[in-house]
Enzyme design. Structure first.
Site, PDB file in Angstrom:
ATOM      1  N   HIS A  23       0.700  -1.024   0.022  1.00  0.00           N
ATOM      2  CA  HIS A  23      -0.037  -0.003  -0.032  1.00  0.00           C
ATOM      3  C   HIS A  23       0.805   1.291  -0.032  1.00  0.00           C
ATOM      4  CE1 HIS A  23       0.767   0.345   4.441  1.00  0.00           C
ATOM      5  NE2 HIS A  23       0.136  -0.647   4.591  1.00  0.00           N
ATOM      6  N   HIS A  26       4.047   1.746   2.359  1.00  0.00           N
ATOM      7  CA  HIS A  26       5.090   0.819   1.959  1.00  0.00           C
ATOM      8  C   HIS A  26       5.703   1.480   0.614  1.00  0.00           C
ATOM      9  CE1 HIS A  26       2.328  -2.848   3.118  1.00  0.00           C
ATOM     10  NE2 HIS A  26       3.228  -2.753   3.999  1.00  0.00           N
ATOM     11  N   CYS A 131       1.950  -8.906  21.174  1.00  0.00           N
ATOM     12  CA  CYS A 131       0.906  -8.462  20.315  1.00  0.00           C
ATOM     13  C   CYS A 131       1.377  -8.970  18.898  1.00  0.00           C
ATOM     14  CB  CYS A 131       1.138  -6.713  20.108  1.00  0.00           C
ATOM     15  SG  CYS A 131       0.388  -6.187  18.687  1.00  0.00           S
ATOM     16  N   CYS A 134       2.503  -6.714  15.943  1.00  0.00           N
ATOM     17  CA  CYS A 134       3.894  -6.063  16.229  1.00  0.00           C
ATOM     18  C   CYS A 134       4.808  -7.345  16.161  1.00  0.00           C
ATOM     19  CB  CYS A 134       3.969  -5.527  17.429  1.00  0.00           C
ATOM     20  SG  CYS A 134       3.126  -4.010  17.469  1.00  0.00           S
ATOM     21  N   CYS A 149      -2.491  -2.148  22.008  1.00  0.00           N
ATOM     22  CA  CYS A 149      -1.442  -1.999  21.160  1.00  0.00           C
ATOM     23  C   CYS A 149      -1.773  -0.533  20.380  1.00  0.00           C
ATOM     24  CB  CYS A 149      -0.996  -3.154  20.263  1.00  0.00           C
ATOM     25  SG  CYS A 149      -0.035  -2.459  18.855  1.00  0.00           S
ATOM     26  N   HIS A 152      -1.992  -1.251  16.496  1.00  0.00           N
ATOM     27  CA  HIS A 152      -3.204  -2.334  16.238  1.00  0.00           C
ATOM     28  C   HIS A 152      -4.230  -2.316  16.472  1.00  0.00           C
ATOM     29  CE1 HIS A 152       0.948  -3.975  14.588  1.00  0.00           C
ATOM     30  NE2 HIS A 152       0.323  -4.047  13.606  1.00  0.00           N
ATOM     31  N   LYS A 301      -3.083   5.571  11.322  1.00  0.00           N
ATOM     32  CA  LYS A 301      -2.234   4.972  10.194  1.00  0.00           C
ATOM     33  C   LYS A 301      -2.662   4.227   9.231  1.00  0.00           C
ATOM     34  CE  LYS A 301       2.020   2.029  10.358  1.00  0.00           C
ATOM     35  NZ  LYS A 301       2.324   0.501  10.884  1.00  0.00           N
ATOM     36  N   LYS A 304      -3.163  -2.323   6.549  1.00  0.00           N
ATOM     37  CA  LYS A 304      -4.005  -3.381   6.301  1.00  0.00           C
ATOM     38  C   LYS A 304      -4.973  -3.678   7.447  1.00  0.00           C
ATOM     39  CE  LYS A 304      -5.356  -7.545   4.698  1.00  0.00           C
ATOM     40  NZ  LYS A 304      -5.518  -8.423   3.724  1.00  0.00           N
TER      41      LYS A 304
HETATM   42  N1  MSP Z   1       8.367  -6.849   8.512  1.00  0.00           N
HETATM   43  C1  MSP Z   1       8.742  -5.915   9.422  1.00  0.00           C
HETATM   44  C2  MSP Z   1      10.182  -5.184   8.884  1.00  0.00           C
HETATM   45  C3  MSP Z   1      11.317  -6.188   8.959  1.00  0.00           C
HETATM   46  S1  MSP Z   1      12.757  -5.464   8.447  1.00  0.00           S
HETATM   47  C4  MSP Z   1      14.057  -6.467   8.750  1.00  0.00           C
HETATM   48  C5  MSP Z   1       7.717  -4.973   9.195  1.00  0.00           C
HETATM   49  N2  MSP Z   1       7.087  -4.936   7.827  1.00  0.00           N
HETATM   50  S2  MSP Z   1       5.821  -4.159   7.437  1.00  0.00           S
HETATM   51  O1  MSP Z   1       5.235  -4.563   6.278  1.00  0.00           O
HETATM   52  O2  MSP Z   1       4.780  -3.884   8.535  1.00  0.00           O
HETATM   53  O3  MSP Z   1       6.352  -2.729   7.129  1.00  0.00           O
HETATM   54  C6  MSP Z   1       6.695  -1.435   7.859  1.00  0.00           C
HETATM   55  C7  MSP Z   1       7.191  -0.643   7.057  1.00  0.00           C
HETATM   56  O4  MSP Z   1       6.336  -0.309   6.132  1.00  0.00           O
HETATM   57  C8  MSP Z   1       7.420   0.616   7.775  1.00  0.00           C
HETATM   58  O5  MSP Z   1       8.356   0.789   8.781  1.00  0.00           O
HETATM   59  C9  MSP Z   1       7.376   1.827   6.748  1.00  0.00           C
HETATM   60  O6  MSP Z   1       8.783   1.662   6.287  1.00  0.00           O
HETATM   61  C10 MSP Z   1       6.495   1.321   5.850  1.00  0.00           C
HETATM   62  N3  MSP Z   1       5.131   1.682   6.298  1.00  0.00           N
HETATM   63  C11 MSP Z   1       3.899   0.852   6.324  1.00  0.00           C
HETATM   64  N4  MSP Z   1       2.822   1.690   6.521  1.00  0.00           N
HETATM   65  C12 MSP Z   1       3.469   2.820   6.729  1.00  0.00           C
HETATM   66  C13 MSP Z   1       2.618   4.189   6.711  1.00  0.00           C
HETATM   67  N5  MSP Z   1       1.402   4.082   6.944  1.00  0.00           N
HETATM   68  N6  MSP Z   1       3.422   5.263   6.622  1.00  0.00           N
HETATM   69  C14 MSP Z   1       4.698   5.175   6.527  1.00  0.00           C
HETATM   70  N7  MSP Z   1       5.356   4.049   6.222  1.00  0.00           N
HETATM   71  C15 MSP Z   1       4.728   2.818   6.547  1.00  0.00           C
HETATM   72  O7  MSP Z   1       7.475  -4.012  10.024  1.00  0.00           O
END
Ligand code: MSP
Length: 520
Positions: A23, A26, A131, A134, A149, A152, A301, A304
């Site tokens: 999304h 990411h 959690c 997380c 949390c 979440h 935030k 999903k």
């Molecule tokens: N799998 C772990 C990361 C492991 S790294 C060795 C994880 N994955 S995640 O799919 O949840 O991705 C988190 C990251 O996605 C955030 O740190 C950021 O880079 C990005 N984002 C996901 N949602 C976001 C927002 N709503 N806003 C900004 N960045 C976001 O955590």
């Protein structure tokens, strides 16, 4: 960039969990990594850009099972979805890393065995609140007043079990010293302060195993087959393993330039768990962590689990190529949260891209076509020409400053100001009026030549953010030089332009759909 900067640069994004499709949140981190990679390459650095997917752990297993899917098939499909999305958005990663790759599994087991042999891992009973979103135990300080949390909005589950622990607390002081000495280790500064203040409390050890009775979708501990590895311990190692650790061809000098891009949700894992793991393994620490805030939708935030996602490809298809790159960088003050709105998106695209650079380029190129059949040489510059041309340098300086300070918003503002200054120059010098007076033919050539030089600078400077538009504009100016190369930044004063016969439409005006009034 300082002159003693390393000549190489390793930029990483988080490995995204495959329980959700990509999304806009990411995409922000991944496209920012692409922008920074292009920016650094344009400045002559050799860049390696890593992204990928994090595929083990409870929430992924649960998600696959809830859809009656085979877990491996499920992770393959979602991982491919991430990869294809980034490719379609022209994000040029060098490494797409998957934590289910055979070599990764082998190296994680090697790291675990090494730490076990060194006495850094012990077996203990543990009780806490977990959690699943997380994938970690939350302390009482981390939950909301109602015990949820914060990310979440769910109550963590109480859990008690015997597990293996990594003795992270041993490294607390070393970590504090490192962050106190290295002011760029975590940026922006308020996140470094946040981590340092967190480190004032005694640091607990890290639970790094999960019993197979609860979770099988993970990497088996090499010293106890009843357990799999905690997903964070597994995933963080990717960054190091991708540089060839622990093999004979480990590219340590690349590793030492590591720049991790993340959002604040995973600051603790990256700024605390990860460096202590590196210290215990005897590997050098990463160079910098850059943490952003969140993209919010309706005040929360985007994620999903909260069901308020915006899809990057849908936005790009609807509003035009490269528009997410521009909007997301222009809108977010790096390190702070930002709110995504479609109105804001449409306004920014129209104001800065369609009516801004798009309109300016088409105005100037059309005048060139009309008056000189696309070829001409500027000459005899006067004071006002020199004044506006000098703004190229000041814009480039402000742009570089913005990137150095992680103030991407400021960089883009400075660039838009150069668009405005060029527009103003056109309005003041009225080339359409000059064209009506044969005695002004030379002045007309000069005015348009100045505009073309300004457009060239605008294209070259914007390249990291708008690579395709930059190339299209340079091609229309008849310039073959690649904006990706460092020589393009010299902002040369061309004396002859061969403007192409076709005036490119760089960006189109966009509109929000109007709700049709109901039929009478
Ligand atoms: N799998 C772990 C990361 C492991 S790294 C060795 C994880 N994955 S995640 O799919 O949840 O991705 C988190 C990251 O996605 C955030 O740190 C950021 O880079 C990005 N984002 C996901 N949602 C976001 C927002 N709503 N806003 C900004 N960045 C976001 O955590």
């Amino acid at each position: 960039m300082a002159s003693n900067s390393p000549s190489r640069s390793y930029i990483t994004t988080p490995l995204y969990y495959v329980n959700a499709r990509p999304h806009l949140g990411h995409s922000y981190t991944t496209l920012l990594a692409d922008v920074i990679a292009r920016y650094r390459k344009q400045r002559g650095l050799q860049v390696t850009f890593l992204t990928g997917t994090d595929e083990h752990g409870e929430k992924i297993e649960q998600m696959a099972k809830s859809q009656n899917r085979d877990v491996r098939e499920f992770v393959d499909e979602v991982s491919q979805d991430f990869r294809t999305t980034w490719e379609k958005m022209d994000l040029k990663f060098d490494i797409f890393y998957r934590t289910t790759d055979e070599n990764h599994v082998k190296q994680v087991q090697h790291a675990l065995q090494t730490l076990k042999d060194k006495g850094e891992i012990v077996f203990r009973e543990y009780e806490g609140n977990y959690c699943v979103g997380c994938e970690r135990f939350l302390t009482d300080n981390e939950v909301t007043a109602t015990g949820l949390c914060p990310d979440h909005q769910k109550k963590p589950e109480p859990r008690k079990e015997a597990n293996y622990f990594f003795l992270m607390s041993r490294y607390q002081q070393q970590l504090i010293d490192h962050y106190e000495k290295n002011s760029n280790a975590i940026r922006p500064e308020h996140y470094r302060q946040e981590v340092l203040s967190f480190l004032k409390q005694p640091l607990a050890d890290l639970c790094i195993s999960r019993p197979k009775t609860r979770l099988t979708w993970g990497i088996e501990l090499p010293f106890d087959s009843h357990f799999v590895t905690y997903v964070w311990f597994d995933a963080l190692l990717n960054y190091l393993v991708a540089t060839g650790w622990s093999g004979p061809n480990w590219d340590k000098s690349l590793w030492e330039t590591t720049n991790h891009l993340i959002a604040k949700d995973i600051l603790k894992a990256h700024a605390i768990y990860w460096p202590t793991m590196l210290l215990a393994l005897g590997a050098p620490l990463f160079s910098e962590i850059h943490a952003s805030g969140y993209w919010l939708v309706d005040g929360t935030k985007m994620s999903k689990s909260l069901g308020n996602v915006i899809r990057p490809l849908e936005i790009e298809e609807r509003f035009g190529r490269e528009t997410p790159r521009f909007y997301l960088l222009r809108e977010m003050s790096y390190g702070q949260d930002s709110t995504f709105t479609l109105e804001g998106y449409v306004n920014a695209i129209n104001a800065y891209l369609a009516n801004g650079i798009g309109n300016l380029a088409s105005r100037v190129l059309t005048l060139c076509q009309k008056n000189f059949k696309g070829e001409f040489a500027p000459s005899s510059l006067i004071e006002i020409d020199h004044v506006v041309l000098a703004k190229r340098e000041t814009t480039l300086t402000a742009w570089n400053h913005g990137f150095d300070e992680l103030k991407y918003q400021n960089a883009l503002k400075a660039w838009s100001e150069l668009v405005t200054a060029t527009d103003l120059y056109v309005n003041e010098n009225k080339p359409w009026a000059l064209a009506k007076d044969p005695a002004q033919a030379e002045r007309l050539q000069t005015v348009l030549g100045v505009c073309l030089r300004l457009l060239q600078a605008l294209a070259v400077i914007a390249y990291p953010v708008l690579p395709q538009a930059s190339r299209a504009l340079l091609a229309a100016l008849g310039i073959e030089a690649d904006p990706a190369s460092s020589t393009s930044l010299a902002l040369e004063n061309r004396s002859l332009f061969h403007v192409s016969a076709e005036v490119p439409k760089l960006f189109l005006r966009v509109q929000l759909p109007v709700t049709e009034p109901a039929a009478p």
